[in-house]
Design a protein around this motif. Sequence first.
Motif, PDB file in Angstrom:
ATOM      1  N   SER A 293       2.797  -4.047  -2.422  1.00 35.57           N
ATOM      2  CA  SER A 293       4.253  -3.895  -2.409  1.00 35.57           C
ATOM      3  C   SER A 293       4.935  -5.233  -2.143  1.00 35.57           C
ATOM      4  O   SER A 293       6.089  -5.422  -2.498  1.00 35.57           O
ATOM      5  CB  SER A 293       4.720  -2.782  -1.471  1.00 35.57           C
ATOM      6  OG  SER A 293       4.341  -3.092  -0.189  1.00 35.57           O
ATOM      7  N   SER A 294       4.186  -6.195  -1.588  1.00 38.14           N
ATOM      8  CA  SER A 294       4.787  -7.525  -1.466  1.00 38.14           C
ATOM      9  C   SER A 294       4.864  -8.174  -2.854  1.00 38.14           C
ATOM     10  O   SER A 294       5.737  -8.975  -3.128  1.00 38.14           O
ATOM     11  CB  SER A 294       3.978  -8.397  -0.497  1.00 38.14           C
ATOM     12  OG  SER A 294       2.757  -8.770  -1.088  1.00 38.14           O
ATOM     13  N   ILE A 295       3.965  -7.764  -3.751  1.00 40.33           N
ATOM     14  CA  ILE A 295       3.996  -8.309  -5.117  1.00 40.33           C
ATOM     15  C   ILE A 295       4.985  -7.519  -5.990  1.00 40.33           C
ATOM     16  O   ILE A 295       5.791  -8.072  -6.704  1.00 40.33           O
ATOM     17  CB  ILE A 295       2.587  -8.243  -5.759  1.00 40.33           C
ATOM     18  CG1 ILE A 295       1.593  -9.054  -4.922  1.00 40.33           C
ATOM     19  CG2 ILE A 295       2.602  -8.707  -7.208  1.00 40.33           C
ATOM     20  CD1 ILE A 295       0.137  -8.806  -5.273  1.00 40.33           C
ATOM     21  N   ASP A 296       4.887  -6.184  -5.897  1.00 40.48           N
ATOM     22  CA  ASP A 296       5.725  -5.339  -6.761  1.00 40.48           C
ATOM     23  C   ASP A 296       6.231  -4.139  -5.962  1.00 40.48           C
ATOM     24  O   ASP A 296       5.576  -3.100  -5.891  1.00 40.48           O
ATOM     25  CB  ASP A 296       4.875  -4.863  -7.955  1.00 40.48           C
ATOM     26  CG  ASP A 296       5.620  -3.838  -8.798  1.00 40.48           C
ATOM     27  OD1 ASP A 296       6.855  -3.680  -8.618  1.00 40.48           O
ATOM     28  OD2 ASP A 296       4.968  -3.186  -9.642  1.00 40.48           O
ATOM     29  N   PRO A 297       7.416  -4.277  -5.355  1.00 34.98           N
ATOM     30  CA  PRO A 297       7.919  -3.207  -4.479  1.00 34.98           C
ATOM     31  C   PRO A 297       8.193  -1.899  -5.223  1.00 34.98           C
ATOM     32  O   PRO A 297       8.437  -0.871  -4.590  1.00 34.98           O
ATOM     33  CB  PRO A 297       9.228  -3.786  -3.917  1.00 34.98           C
ATOM     34  CG  PRO A 297       9.234  -5.230  -4.297  1.00 34.98           C
ATOM     35  CD  PRO A 297       8.317  -5.421  -5.453  1.00 34.98           C
ATOM     36  N   THR A 298       8.118  -1.898  -6.580  1.00 32.17           N
ATOM     37  CA  THR A 298       8.488  -0.670  -7.304  1.00 32.17           C
ATOM     38  C   THR A 298       7.288   0.211  -7.654  1.00 32.17           C
ATOM     39  O   THR A 298       7.449   1.284  -8.198  1.00 32.17           O
ATOM     40  CB  THR A 298       9.195  -1.028  -8.631  1.00 32.17           C
ATOM     41  OG1 THR A 298       8.244  -1.754  -9.430  1.00 32.17           O
ATOM     42  CG2 THR A 298      10.441  -1.848  -8.416  1.00 32.17           C
ATOM     43  N   ASN A 299       6.060  -0.245  -7.395  1.00 29.95           N
ATOM     44  CA  ASN A 299       4.894   0.549  -7.805  1.00 29.95           C
ATOM     45  C   ASN A 299       4.780   1.822  -6.949  1.00 29.95           C
ATOM     46  O   ASN A 299       4.321   1.816  -5.821  1.00 29.95           O
ATOM     47  CB  ASN A 299       3.613  -0.294  -7.671  1.00 29.95           C
ATOM     48  CG  ASN A 299       2.414   0.401  -8.301  1.00 29.95           C
ATOM     49  OD1 ASN A 299       2.392   1.617  -8.434  1.00 29.95           O
ATOM     50  ND2 ASN A 299       1.429  -0.387  -8.702  1.00 29.95           N
ATOM     51  N   SER A 300       5.216   2.948  -7.543  1.00 28.20           N
ATOM     52  CA  SER A 300       5.338   4.178  -6.752  1.00 28.20           C
ATOM     53  C   SER A 300       3.976   4.785  -6.433  1.00 28.20           C
ATOM     54  O   SER A 300       3.813   5.490  -5.448  1.00 28.20           O
ATOM     55  CB  SER A 300       6.181   5.200  -7.505  1.00 28.20           C
ATOM     56  OG  SER A 300       5.526   5.530  -8.714  1.00 28.20           O
ATOM     57  N   TYR A 301       2.955   4.516  -7.272  1.00 25.62           N
ATOM     58  CA  TYR A 301       1.621   5.072  -7.038  1.00 25.62           C
ATOM     59  C   TYR A 301       1.149   4.727  -5.634  1.00 25.62           C
ATOM     60  O   TYR A 301       0.530   5.523  -4.937  1.00 25.62           O
ATOM     61  CB  TYR A 301       0.654   4.503  -8.078  1.00 25.62           C
ATOM     62  CG  TYR A 301      -0.786   4.865  -7.847  1.00 25.62           C
ATOM     63  CD1 TYR A 301      -1.292   6.071  -8.303  1.00 25.62           C
ATOM     64  CD2 TYR A 301      -1.633   4.006  -7.163  1.00 25.62           C
ATOM     65  CE1 TYR A 301      -2.615   6.407  -8.096  1.00 25.62           C
ATOM     66  CE2 TYR A 301      -2.958   4.343  -6.950  1.00 25.62           C
ATOM     67  CZ  TYR A 301      -3.447   5.538  -7.422  1.00 25.62           C
ATOM     68  OH  TYR A 301      -4.757   5.868  -7.210  1.00 25.62           O
ATOM     69  N   LEU A 302       1.505   3.532  -5.238  1.00 22.38           N
ATOM     70  CA  LEU A 302       0.999   3.041  -3.961  1.00 22.38           C
ATOM     71  C   LEU A 302       1.569   3.784  -2.771  1.00 22.38           C
ATOM     72  O   LEU A 302       0.996   3.795  -1.697  1.00 22.38           O
ATOM     73  CB  LEU A 302       1.321   1.550  -3.829  1.00 22.38           C
ATOM     74  CG  LEU A 302       0.563   0.713  -4.848  1.00 22.38           C
ATOM     75  CD1 LEU A 302       1.154  -0.671  -4.938  1.00 22.38           C
ATOM     76  CD2 LEU A 302      -0.894   0.642  -4.451  1.00 22.38           C
ATOM     77  N   ASN A 303       2.739   4.430  -2.980  1.00 23.01           N
ATOM     78  CA  ASN A 303       3.363   5.072  -1.825  1.00 23.01           C
ATOM     79  C   ASN A 303       2.795   6.450  -1.532  1.00 23.01           C
ATOM     80  O   ASN A 303       3.007   6.997  -0.474  1.00 23.01           O
ATOM     81  CB  ASN A 303       4.873   5.202  -2.060  1.00 23.01           C
ATOM     82  CG  ASN A 303       5.477   3.820  -2.218  1.00 23.01           C
ATOM     83  OD1 ASN A 303       5.013   2.879  -1.577  1.00 23.01           O
ATOM     84  ND2 ASN A 303       6.467   3.692  -3.081  1.00 23.01           N
ATOM     85  N   ILE A 304       2.071   6.973  -2.535  1.00 28.18           N
ATOM     86  CA  ILE A 304       1.657   8.373  -2.420  1.00 28.18           C
ATOM     87  C   ILE A 304       0.933   8.652  -1.105  1.00 28.18           C
ATOM     88  O   ILE A 304       1.288   9.556  -0.369  1.00 28.18           O
ATOM     89  CB  ILE A 304       0.768   8.786  -3.617  1.00 28.18           C
ATOM     90  CG1 ILE A 304       1.629   8.803  -4.882  1.00 28.18           C
ATOM     91  CG2 ILE A 304       0.146  10.151  -3.387  1.00 28.18           C
ATOM     92  CD1 ILE A 304       0.862   9.127  -6.146  1.00 28.18           C
ATOM     93  N   SER A 305      -0.073   7.899  -0.811  1.00 27.70           N
ATOM     94  CA  SER A 305      -0.848   8.247   0.383  1.00 27.70           C
ATOM     95  C   SER A 305      -0.566   7.336   1.571  1.00 27.70           C
ATOM     96  O   SER A 305      -1.205   7.444   2.603  1.00 27.70           O
ATOM     97  CB  SER A 305      -2.338   8.225   0.035  1.00 27.70           C
ATOM     98  OG  SER A 305      -2.652   6.959  -0.477  1.00 27.70           O
ATOM     99  N   GLN A 306       0.415   6.466   1.424  1.00 26.42           N
ATOM    100  CA  GLN A 306       0.580   5.485   2.490  1.00 26.42           C
ATOM    101  C   GLN A 306       1.142   6.033   3.790  1.00 26.42           C
ATOM    102  O   GLN A 306       0.843   5.546   4.865  1.00 26.42           O
ATOM    103  CB  GLN A 306       1.402   4.290   2.000  1.00 26.42           C
ATOM    104  CG  GLN A 306       0.580   3.362   1.148  1.00 26.42           C
ATOM    105  CD  GLN A 306      -0.832   3.201   1.680  1.00 26.42           C
ATOM    106  OE1 GLN A 306      -1.042   2.820   2.817  1.00 26.42           O
ATOM    107  NE2 GLN A 306      -1.823   3.531   0.868  1.00 26.42           N
ATOM    108  N   GLY A 307       1.970   7.101   3.676  1.00 22.82           N
ATOM    109  CA  GLY A 307       2.498   7.685   4.911  1.00 22.82           C
ATOM    110  C   GLY A 307       1.378   8.239   5.765  1.00 22.82           C
ATOM    111  O   GLY A 307       1.425   8.210   6.994  1.00 22.82           O
ATOM    112  N   LEU A 308       0.356   8.741   5.087  1.00 21.22           N
ATOM    113  CA  LEU A 308      -0.716   9.428   5.807  1.00 21.22           C
ATOM    114  C   LEU A 308      -1.715   8.441   6.406  1.00 21.22           C
ATOM    115  O   LEU A 308      -2.290   8.704   7.460  1.00 21.22           O
ATOM    116  CB  LEU A 308      -1.463  10.365   4.846  1.00 21.22           C
ATOM    117  CG  LEU A 308      -0.601  11.447   4.193  1.00 21.22           C
ATOM    118  CD1 LEU A 308      -1.393  12.168   3.105  1.00 21.22           C
ATOM    119  CD2 LEU A 308      -0.155  12.454   5.255  1.00 21.22           C
ATOM    120  N   ALA A 309      -1.917   7.317   5.730  1.00 21.09           N
ATOM    121  CA  ALA A 309      -2.983   6.408   6.152  1.00 21.09           C
ATOM    122  C   ALA A 309      -2.762   5.844   7.557  1.00 21.09           C
ATOM    123  O   ALA A 309      -3.673   5.932   8.397  1.00 21.09           O
ATOM    124  CB  ALA A 309      -3.157   5.296   5.129  1.00 21.09           C
TER     125      ALA A 309
END
Length: 987
Positions: A293-309
């Motif tokens: 997200s520091s490279i590409d803040p718009t990549n939504s795939y990355l947000n999917i599991s991040q709240g849980l991790a």
Amino acid sequence: MAANSLDTDSVSALLKKHWNLDGAITTLNGERDLNFKIDGEGSYIFKVYQDSVEKRALLNLENRVLEHLKAPMIAASAMVPSLISNEENETLVSADGLLLRLLDWIDGPMWGEGDSHSAKDLQNLGRIIAQTDKSLASISLSADEVSLASRPFIWNMIQAPSLLGWSEKIEDSKIRQQVEKLISTDAATSLQALASLPRQLIHNDANEWNIVHGKDSLGIIDFGDLIHAPRIVGVAVASAYIAMRSDNPAIEISDLLRGYHSVSPLTSEELALLYDLMRVRIATSIANAALQSSIDPTNSYLNISQGLAPKALLRLSNNERNLWFYRFRNAIGLEGNPHSKEIRSYLLNRAQPKDVLGISLKSAKKVWIDWSVDAPELPRTTSEVEQVLKENSADVGIGRYCENRAVYASDSFDATAPSARTFHLGVDLWQSVGAPVHAPLAGVIELFNDNAVYLDYGPVVILRHETDQGHSFFTLYGHLAKKSLTLWQVGKRVEAGELIGWMGDESENVGWPPHLHFQLITDLCGMGIDIYGVAPRDEVSLWRSISPNPNLILRIAEGTDAHSRITGDSIERDRGSILSRNLSLNFSRPLHIVRGEGAYLYDEKGRAFLDMVNNVAHVGHCHPRVVEAGLRQMRTLNTNTRFLHQGITEYARSLISTLPDPLSVIFFVNSGSEANDLAIRLARAHSKRKSAIALRHGYHGHTEAVIEISPYKFLGKGGLGKASHIGVAELPDTYRGLYRGEGATYLYLKQLDEVISSLNGEVGAFFAESIVSTAGQIVLPDGYLASAFNAIRSSGGVCVSDEVQIGLGRVGDHFWGFELHSAIPDIVTMGKPLGNGHPLAAVATTPEIAASFNNGMEYFNTFGGNPVSAAIGQAVFDVVEDEGLQRNALRIGRYLQDGVRRLAKDHPIIGDVRGHGLFIGVELIHDLDTPATSEVADLMEFALTRGVMLSCDGPANNVLKIKPPMVITEKDVDLFLDVFEEWLVKR
Ligand code: PMP
């Protein structure tokens, strides 16, 4: 062309050009690559990558893996996508600086779409990961491929230390510190240990969006994260995703491991790394998301599991490493704590503990106080406990270990959850307020506290001790008086026998009658003073290892282990790892039967089932006369046949009285298999030949020798085929067999002659049941058995009638099955019903054959014919006679067959009703060549929901096998007929 600027029109053009494919295009989320779903005539996934030398090599490897997993010799039972080649037969297409792949779409819901997963699902997931790993291990890799699969790659856990290079991108400082501490310190040893484990290709990405619930099995997709690494890394990846999403990761990950282990056994060394590796994967996920997200803040795939991790990482604390390791070991059937064995052995054999109370527990008058869920009126208050002690003039009350208790009602024990903590891990010692408590063993004070929360411990202290081998262990003393706190100081040495406190009253011990909760602990598991004193009911076996029965120290000879009943689910989980997996279970939802009476069985919820299956419980489950006979003899004497005992000869006489002359010599053994095994030895000794003939689909037991004469087994799944000295006679089934109708018997006998000839006319033994049970209750046609016996005898062979299933009056018209056919065997083998469930079996033979066997070698059977077995056998025999059960079998059997024939008039699926007495077969068919196999399975499941337990058998599993306890009544049969009719009408 740049992959990231591709619109759907360009995708459509590429597909048309290279695959001549049209279809609706949906863009999918992906971390690195562009993926599209294509729905046309079929469904596909279209993958587009930026071309590069390395990418090309990686995709070639990935394609090779997919093809390998599809190869018929390898075929993992997980579904994996198939590669679709273009018209030039390429599976990797290069076009304008892009690389393209088309794969078929595995249809079905993704794992991540379900909120919860059953134990079966999780075990299946473990199994398919293991199967995939096993298949991947068989690919031979070039050195280039190995280095490709070991390239610098964020998702390669072996390289996890490199995460520290960019962990500063994690914005939340608490999480960042956690990630850094994990990688650099907590998990460092485990990461290093990876280096010494063997490596192979692994899928490395069994997350919830890469697992599909396919039509026939689970599917694994996306092999883009393939690496060359130890297989435990892949297990850790799957476990990490479960840990992030599950409300009960302990149980779910254990199920995953059970499944994996059942296909590809895991080792304790691998499991020792798993908890750390799971956490490293979660940390990688967090670090990667921060980097991306520091490279590409718009990549939504990355947000999917991040709240849980991050939440999962904080939850999986470093303190609990040992507990999780023990849990993993327990899941695969090893004892949880590997040191418990040594600690138990020390306490049992070498330690010299002193008394914990001011009295000797050996000589004290004791009363056991039952606080289990089953206790109708448990003494819960101080005055009630005092009353019990007084009434029994007891010096001390004893509360049991592993007692399932409902008394833990406060918030800290969620009583309704499957993992509710209700199994008591200590032994309670009840006395009065102020009773002194002493250290039984020397040690040091490890921890103490006043846990002053209602229904906790109040003042509690933990001592640390050591075995003579230097292993630490602990003892815990709870519910003490506040003044005990003055005696304690962390690190203080305490001698064996030293006073360490006093029992507290309800106000200070936070709500309990005065008692000591005394617990033995092999490892505090990072929980410190909050170590469980009561175990979760779904992890009882794990906690029995961590906190063994403290009676190892108390040494109360009468025992303190309640062995309270655990749930059926827990038993099923344990069976899967610690019992052989080829022990099967009946019904899709296995039954947890806890009681039997007459023709009924009862499950743990008290539900009754009419037992139409159990010919072992011949005179009814738990018949009081049989139970009493066994009990009486067990109280008096149990030895073996090397002493004179009236019971054995009297019982042998009873059996002989039912047999035709000259069957007058009896051998007692322990099972039907053993009876047939001995029958083979007798026949060989007499005929001096090894050869034997058995009927197709017949079964005679599970030992090496009797498997050889059981075509049901040696020609079935896993069977090794027919041995050269064995002949298989066709099953004389005149209804749906090889020869049918009139004249069939002659043809079957002719075929038997051919089998005899194939053994050069020299037969050692012939084995047959008169109603062939495993073949689907096939009643031998009139004349077959007598003629077969003649043919065998003419060739010098010995004729054996296997009465294990049908003997002892079950066939109604006669006491033994062979009597239905006016044929007299040379040997009769008997089993199942003889002991009504007690392991008792027998062989009857002629004096001539017995004489041939008596060649100087002693025949001794440790348990066969012991006085207890003989007493039980005699009681069963007497009950059959006194209660007229053979008569009952004839009458009720006819009533049942008539009832089914009535149903058959309106329901042509009932093809045949056959049998004698209470040994009946009901064959369901669509027509004479089409068995109704799945319908029988459906009927069995349906009947179970209506409280009727059925079983089936036969080569096509389409024959209801009816063989209930002989005490069954007309009313019971009416219930069966009603349920059967209900199913016939509704189906
Ligand atoms: N013979 C027959 C006909 C059987 O059905 C069985 C068991 N189903 C056996 C022998 C073997 O008996 P056991 O399981 O007691 O060894």
